[in-house]
Design a protein around this motif. Structure first.
Motif, PDB file in Angstrom:
ATOM      1  N   LYS A  28       0.812  -1.281   0.099  1.00 35.57           N
ATOM      2  CA  LYS A  28       0.095   0.035  -0.155  1.00 35.57           C
ATOM      3  C   LYS A  28       0.990   1.351   0.279  1.00 35.57           C
ATOM      4  O   LYS A  28       0.513   2.165  -0.550  1.00 35.57           O
ATOM      5  N   LYS A  29       1.988   1.146   0.580  1.00 30.89           N
ATOM      6  CA  LYS A  29       2.871   2.204   0.893  1.00 30.89           C
ATOM      7  C   LYS A  29       3.959   2.449  -0.434  1.00 30.89           C
ATOM      8  O   LYS A  29       4.854   3.103  -0.341  1.00 30.89           O
ATOM      9  N   VAL A  30       4.199   1.282  -0.945  1.00 28.17           N
ATOM     10  CA  VAL A  30       5.076   1.058  -1.910  1.00 28.17           C
ATOM     11  C   VAL A  30       4.590   1.405  -3.579  1.00 28.17           C
ATOM     12  O   VAL A  30       3.523   1.143  -3.828  1.00 28.17           O
ATOM     13  N   LYS A  31       5.281   2.325  -4.441  1.00 21.20           N
ATOM     14  CA  LYS A  31       4.989   2.449  -5.761  1.00 21.20           C
ATOM     15  C   LYS A  31       5.726   1.486  -6.562  1.00 21.20           C
ATOM     16  O   LYS A  31       6.783   1.565  -6.660  1.00 21.20           O
ATOM     17  N   LEU A  32       4.778   0.807  -7.144  1.00 22.66           N
ATOM     18  CA  LEU A  32       5.445  -0.301  -8.007  1.00 22.66           C
ATOM     19  C   LEU A  32       5.654   0.042  -9.196  1.00 22.66           C
ATOM     20  O   LEU A  32       5.048   0.992  -9.880  1.00 22.66           O
ATOM     21  N   PRO A  33       6.504  -0.297 -10.042  1.00 22.48           N
ATOM     22  CA  PRO A  33       7.039   0.224 -11.283  1.00 22.48           C
ATOM     23  C   PRO A  33       5.793  -0.213 -12.587  1.00 22.48           C
ATOM     24  O   PRO A  33       5.139  -1.279 -12.121  1.00 22.48           O
ATOM     25  N   SER A  34       5.794   0.605 -13.257  1.00 27.82           N
ATOM     26  CA  SER A  34       4.481   0.467 -14.316  1.00 27.82           C
ATOM     27  C   SER A  34       4.461  -0.871 -15.003  1.00 27.82           C
ATOM     28  O   SER A  34       3.379  -1.654 -15.249  1.00 27.82           O
TER      29      SER A  34
END
Length: 108
Positions: A28-34
């Motif tokens: 939830k707090k981590v931005k995953l690569p597209s």
């Protein structure tokens, strides 16, 4: 003895719940690569396909897979219900009812 059984059930439930909810809480707090998000978008389709074909085919060692006729016949109204309603509850109910009718009618 019953205490060990209850404790085992509770711990198994806890492990199951944690293994399903912990990834959501952590990601939830981590931005995953597209590119990873794009790749993961295909996972549900792959899982549904694997489950579907596992149940529509009967496999015996040394032989080609054959169609499981009852499951295939029950899948047809479920597929139609899915295309018309796009509602998972309706799809499951139609599938269960179709299989029940097939088993009641004695097509084995």
């Amino acid at each position: 003895m019953p205490t060990k059984v209850y404790l085992t059930i509770i711990l198994c439930g806890l492990v199951t719940w944690l293994s399903r909810s912990l990834p959501f809480l952590l990601l939830k707090k981590v931005k995953l690569p597209s590119w990873l998000v794009d790749f993961l978008s295909f996972v549900p389709i792959a899982i549904i396909t694997a489950i579907l074909f596992e149940n529509l085919l009967t496999v015996k060692n040394g032989y080609w897979p054959i169609l499981n006729l009852d499951n295939c016949l029950a899948a047809v109204p479920s597929l139609v219900a899915g295309l018309l309603t796009k509602n998972l509850l309706v799809i499951v109910l139609v599938g269960v009812l179709a299989m029940a009718l097939l088993r009641l009618s004695g097509t084995n």
